[in-house]
Design a protein around this motif. Structure first.
Motif, mmCIF file in Angstrom:
data_model
loop_
_atom_site.group_PDB
_atom_site.id
_atom_site.type_symbol
_atom_site.label_atom_id
_atom_site.label_comp_id
_atom_site.label_asym_id
_atom_site.label_seq_id
_atom_site.Cartn_x
_atom_site.Cartn_y
_atom_site.Cartn_z
ATOM 1 N N TYR A 65 -24.686 -2.751 18.712
ATOM 2 C CA TYR A 65 -25.646 -3.207 17.863
ATOM 3 C C TYR A 65 -26.807 -2.269 18.130
ATOM 4 C CZ TYR A 65 -22.643 -7.123 19.269
ATOM 5 O OH TYR A 65 -21.522 -7.927 19.597
ATOM 6 N N ALA A 66 -26.710 -0.908 18.203
ATOM 7 C CA ALA A 66 -27.826 -0.030 18.410
ATOM 8 C C ALA A 66 -28.335 0.104 17.235
ATOM 9 C CB ALA A 66 -27.219 1.392 18.843
ATOM 10 N N THR A 67 -29.675 0.233 17.090
ATOM 11 C CA THR A 67 -30.544 0.334 15.793
ATOM 12 C C THR A 67 -31.459 1.706 15.797
ATOM 13 O OG1 THR A 67 -32.255 -1.247 16.849
ATOM 14 C CG2 THR A 67 -30.774 -2.230 15.137
ATOM 15 N N ALA A 68 -31.374 2.268 16.921
ATOM 16 C CA ALA A 68 -32.149 3.346 17.116
ATOM 17 C C ALA A 68 -31.665 4.069 18.261
ATOM 18 C CB ALA A 68 -33.767 2.987 17.239
ATOM 19 N N GLU A 69 -31.969 5.492 18.650
ATOM 20 C CA GLU A 69 -32.051 6.318 19.485
ATOM 21 C C GLU A 69 -32.004 5.704 21.155
ATOM 22 O OE1 GLU A 69 -30.645 9.451 18.473
ATOM 23 O OE2 GLU A 69 -30.159 9.557 20.863
ATOM 24 N N SER A 72 -29.501 2.953 21.909
ATOM 25 C CA SER A 72 -28.058 3.133 21.782
ATOM 26 C C SER A 72 -27.303 3.471 23.134
ATOM 27 C CB SER A 72 -28.009 4.338 20.891
ATOM 28 O OG SER A 72 -28.592 5.520 21.184
ATOM 29 N N THR A 73 -27.934 3.786 24.162
ATOM 30 C CA THR A 73 -27.244 4.090 25.498
ATOM 31 C C THR A 73 -27.045 2.998 26.474
ATOM 32 O OG1 THR A 73 -29.220 4.825 26.416
ATOM 33 C CG2 THR A 73 -28.350 6.548 25.127
ATOM 34 N N GLU A 74 -27.044 1.667 26.132
ATOM 35 C CA GLU A 74 -26.692 0.661 27.115
ATOM 36 C C GLU A 74 -24.963 0.514 26.903
ATOM 37 O OE1 GLU A 74 -29.049 -2.775 26.556
ATOM 38 O OE2 GLU A 74 -27.589 -3.925 27.937
ATOM 39 N N LEU A 75 -24.489 0.558 27.964
ATOM 40 C CA LEU A 75 -22.850 0.370 28.158
ATOM 41 C C LEU A 75 -22.598 -0.848 27.839
ATOM 42 C CD1 LEU A 75 -21.508 2.050 31.185
ATOM 43 C CD2 LEU A 75 -21.854 3.127 28.883
ATOM 44 N N SER A 76 -21.531 -1.034 26.993
ATOM 45 C CA SER A 76 -20.851 -2.407 26.434
ATOM 46 C C SER A 76 -19.619 -2.691 27.067
ATOM 47 C CB SER A 76 -21.217 -2.529 25.112
ATOM 48 O OG SER A 76 -21.205 -3.502 24.620
ATOM 49 N N ILE A 77 -18.992 -3.865 27.392
ATOM 50 C CA ILE A 77 -17.792 -3.958 27.826
ATOM 51 C C ILE A 77 -16.761 -4.873 27.144
ATOM 52 C CG2 ILE A 77 -18.022 -2.568 30.012
ATOM 53 C CD1 ILE A 77 -17.886 -5.612 31.138
ATOM 54 N N ASN A 78 -15.695 -5.222 27.541
ATOM 55 C CA ASN A 78 -15.049 -6.056 26.797
ATOM 56 C C ASN A 78 -15.183 -7.564 26.641
ATOM 57 O OD1 ASN A 78 -13.834 -6.754 29.504
ATOM 58 N ND2 ASN A 78 -12.012 -5.861 29.375
ATOM 59 N N TRP A 252 -26.944 -11.749 6.540
ATOM 60 C CA TRP A 252 -26.299 -11.150 7.813
ATOM 61 C C TRP A 252 -26.404 -9.611 8.334
ATOM 62 C CZ3 TRP A 252 -25.570 -15.311 10.901
ATOM 63 C CH2 TRP A 252 -25.123 -16.460 10.216
ATOM 64 N N LYS A 253 -26.648 -9.088 9.225
ATOM 65 C CA LYS A 253 -26.856 -7.766 9.551
ATOM 66 C C LYS A 253 -25.769 -7.077 10.023
ATOM 67 C CE LYS A 253 -29.955 -5.370 12.587
ATOM 68 N NZ LYS A 253 -30.969 -5.793 13.637
ATOM 69 N N ILE A 254 -25.064 -6.173 9.560
ATOM 70 C CA ILE A 254 -23.805 -5.667 9.880
ATOM 71 C C ILE A 254 -24.157 -4.624 11.073
ATOM 72 C CG2 ILE A 254 -22.222 -4.085 9.323
ATOM 73 C CD1 ILE A 254 -22.004 -5.191 6.689
ATOM 74 N N PRO A 255 -23.515 -4.647 12.168
ATOM 75 C CA PRO A 255 -23.777 -3.835 13.135
ATOM 76 C C PRO A 255 -23.464 -2.377 13.058
ATOM 77 C CG PRO A 255 -22.145 -5.317 13.934
ATOM 78 C CD PRO A 255 -22.491 -5.489 12.413
ATOM 79 N N SER A 256 -24.176 -1.416 13.710
ATOM 80 C CA SER A 256 -23.970 0.063 13.556
ATOM 81 C C SER A 256 -22.364 0.132 13.981
ATOM 82 C CB SER A 256 -24.778 0.586 14.314
ATOM 83 O OG SER A 256 -24.891 0.225 15.767
ATOM 84 N N SER A 257 -21.685 -0.374 14.683
ATOM 85 C CA SER A 257 -20.431 -0.159 15.296
ATOM 86 C C SER A 257 -19.439 -0.372 14.162
ATOM 87 C CB SER A 257 -19.994 -0.837 16.534
ATOM 88 O OG SER A 257 -20.421 -2.095 16.284
ATOM 89 N N TRP A 258 -19.864 -0.866 13.112
ATOM 90 C CA TRP A 258 -18.716 -1.368 12.137
ATOM 91 C C TRP A 258 -18.626 0.131 11.147
ATOM 92 C CZ3 TRP A 258 -18.961 -6.775 9.345
ATOM 93 C CH2 TRP A 258 -18.762 -7.866 10.541
ATOM 94 N N ARG A 259 -19.280 0.862 11.512
ATOM 95 C CA ARG A 259 -18.945 2.317 10.871
ATOM 96 C C ARG A 259 -17.574 2.849 10.967
ATOM 97 N NH1 ARG A 259 -21.309 6.209 13.272
ATOM 98 N NH2 ARG A 259 -20.808 7.847 11.941
ATOM 99 N N LEU B 192 -24.147 12.058 24.807
ATOM 100 C CA LEU B 192 -23.349 10.782 24.985
ATOM 101 C C LEU B 192 -22.405 10.439 23.897
ATOM 102 C CD1 LEU B 192 -26.325 8.689 26.450
ATOM 103 C CD2 LEU B 192 -24.514 9.864 27.605
ATOM 104 N N LEU B 193 -21.309 9.810 24.238
ATOM 105 C CA LEU B 193 -20.385 9.003 23.124
ATOM 106 C C LEU B 193 -20.987 8.174 22.174
ATOM 107 C CD1 LEU B 193 -17.462 9.168 22.768
ATOM 108 C CD2 LEU B 193 -17.260 7.080 23.912
ATOM 109 N N GLU B 194 -21.181 8.618 21.091
ATOM 110 C CA GLU B 194 -21.492 7.633 19.927
ATOM 111 C C GLU B 194 -20.736 6.733 19.543
ATOM 112 O OE1 GLU B 194 -21.919 12.202 19.373
ATOM 113 O OE2 GLU B 194 -20.250 10.824 19.095
ATOM 114 N N GLN B 195 -21.418 5.602 18.883
ATOM 115 C CA GLN B 195 -20.771 4.453 18.459
ATOM 116 C C GLN B 195 -19.888 5.065 17.173
ATOM 117 O OE1 GLN B 195 -23.854 4.526 18.972
ATOM 118 N NE2 GLN B 195 -24.395 2.724 20.233
#
Lengths: 271, 205
Positions: A65-69, A72-78, A252-259, B192-195
């Motif tokens: 769900y990163a919006t800026a630099e 964007s570096t917090e890890l996310s898991i399953n 609804w805001k589309i998250p950056s990971s949907w790219r 770092l690995l990008e989304q």
């Protein structure tokens, strides 16, 4: 199972008493999971913890769900848990498929966590194979709901007012009349198991599902989340006309990971 | 899903659904076979020393490329000694016996730096199945006495799996990407690995 995030300063584990737990089933088209992504992204929910479980395929990546630099570096898991105390909402997002034979252990652990954390109710977003609909289901709305008896008492009337359609039961033995009717949710993953277990454990659970097929399921996710919003009112429509509740897609805001959901750019040499 | 010939087939789902999970009816023979296979899969052993190893730095190489990197550039018999092994078996192993297995099939070897015994290294080039990954981790990390532990995981992924705006054909490969926890404060040697890219299976676990 639930491990709270270490927010430092010796803060206590989050309290979900009386909250609504919103979660997806890993189901056809991943529609529930996409819809949950929209909720977390739009409401800018804070991650409060994760599930330590051997029931899901492991995965890790950077913040979806990163919006800026900076963020964007917090890890996310399953399997991660997000919360919005102002709306008494706690959301579980599941990001990978279940490991074989692990449906039941996961459901049992999840439901016992629901009970121990004293969540008021669970709302499960799911989907079912569109090609398995019968003739009547092919007409009209592709959206359905289910309520456990305990939640039926509390909100059954609300569903009548919203004119929602309850998921139909099907004959246990198709083609033979006078057989028992059973709940059948093909392509729904853990939906049926979680629902039947909740019924027997007295948990207030609602299932909201959409009939769909594999493909570009983003529109299905929007339809499902707008359906949920008719009931829970997570976001308010900006225009207060009578038709406003049907088209909230732009809010609804589309998250950056949907790219790049459908692959990379094409090699120039192809043309 | 209907095919051209009018038959209805079950469409595979990207959600990785296990259809018929509830409706599976097994004969007694099927049940027995499944139980025996499960027993074989879950019999993992840690060889050599069985007391906990004190560890401050743990480097894990997962997959043949990463393991080969360590063999070629890091490991040698002068500075490193073998201290343990994890053996596991699954259906991908080419041998059916759990006692006479090929080393590459099912071994994960653990080495210790002789000059600093708290530095451990693991080469895992065998395939660890989805349902064995968690156990593998609990066994390995469970047998370590962690003191300010720093873990480095080395792994490879196909370039074709890398999601980027341009085509992967135009990318200069191979290239390095990293993921790190917020507790890791040191400088990372690559971007770092990008989304929306992710890592899965044992390296992710």
């Amino acid at each position: 199972m639930f491990i709270p995030c270490d927010r430092g300063g010796g803060s206590a584990a989050p309290d979900f008493k009386g909250f609504t737990l919103l979660m997806p089933a890993v189901s056809v088209g991943n529609v529930g999971q996409l819809a949950i992504d929209l909720v977390i992204s739009t409401l800018d929910m804070t991650k409060v913890g994760y599930f330590y479980t051997d029931c899901l395929v492991p995965m890790v990546g950077n913040n979806p769900y990163a919006t800026a630099e900076e963020n964007s570096t917090e890890l996310s898991i399953n399997a991660e848990v997000y919360s919005l105390p102002s709306k008494k909402l706690v959301v579980l997002q599941i990001r990978s498929p279940f490991i074989k034979n692990k449906y039941r252990p996961f459901c049992e652990t999840l439901l016992s966590w629901v009970k121990s954390s004293k969540c008021a109710r669970v709302v499960l977003l799911s989907s079912s194979h569109a090609y398995q609909r019968d003739d009547e289901q092919l007409l009209g709305t592709p959206l359905r709901y289910l309520l456990t008896p305990d939640l039926e008492k509390a909100v059954g009337g609300c569903m009548q007012e919203l004119k929602w359609k309850e998921m139909e039961k099907v004959a246990a033995y198709p083609g033979i009349s006078n057989t028992d009717k059973i709940l059948h949710i093909p392509g729904g993953g853990i939906t049926k198991l979680l629902f039947t277990e909740s019924c027997s454990k007295g948990i207030q659970m609602a299932v909201l599902l959409k009939f769909c097929s594999e493909g570009d399921n983003i529109p299905d996710a929007f339809v499902l989340i707008n359906y949920l919003n008719e009931w829970l009112q997570l976001i308010k429509s900006e225009v207060s006309t009578s038709n406003s509740s049907t088209d909230l897609s732009s809010q609804w805001k589309i998250p950056s990971s949907w790219r790049l959901l459908f692959g990379n750019g094409l090699p120039p040499a192809l043309f | 899903m209907a095919t051209f010939f009018g038959e209805v087939v079950v469409a595979p789902s990207r959600a990785g659904l296990d259809e018929e999970e509830e409706a599976r009816e097994e004969t007694p023979e099927d049940r027995e076979i499944r139980r025996e296979i499960e027993k074989k899969r879950y019999r993992q052993r840690r060889g050599c020393a069985d007391e906990p190893l004190v560890c401050s730095k743990f480097i894990v190489a997962i997959g043949r490329n990463a393991a080969a990197f360590l063999s070629s550039f890091i490991l040698d018999s002068v500075c490193w000694e073998v201290v343990g092994v994890v053996k596991l078996w699954n259906e991908w192993c080419r041998t059916s016996s759990t006692t006479n297995v090929l080393p590459t099939d099912s071994f994960c070897l653990f080495y210790r730096l002789i000059s600093d015994p708290t530095v451990l290294l693991c080469q895992c080039s065998c395939y660890v199945a989805e349902d064995q990954q968690f156990q593998w981790l609990e066994k390995v990390f469970g047998s370590m006495q962690k003191e300010g532990l720093q873990v480095t995981i080395l792994s490879t992924c196909p370039v074709a799996d890398y999601k980027t705006q341009e085509s992967t054909l135009t990318l200069a490969s191979p290239f390095l990407k990293a993921l790190k926890t917020k507790e890791f404060q040191e400088q990372v040697c690559c971007p770092l690995l990008e989304q929306p890219n992710i890592v899965r299976d044992l390296p992710a676990a």
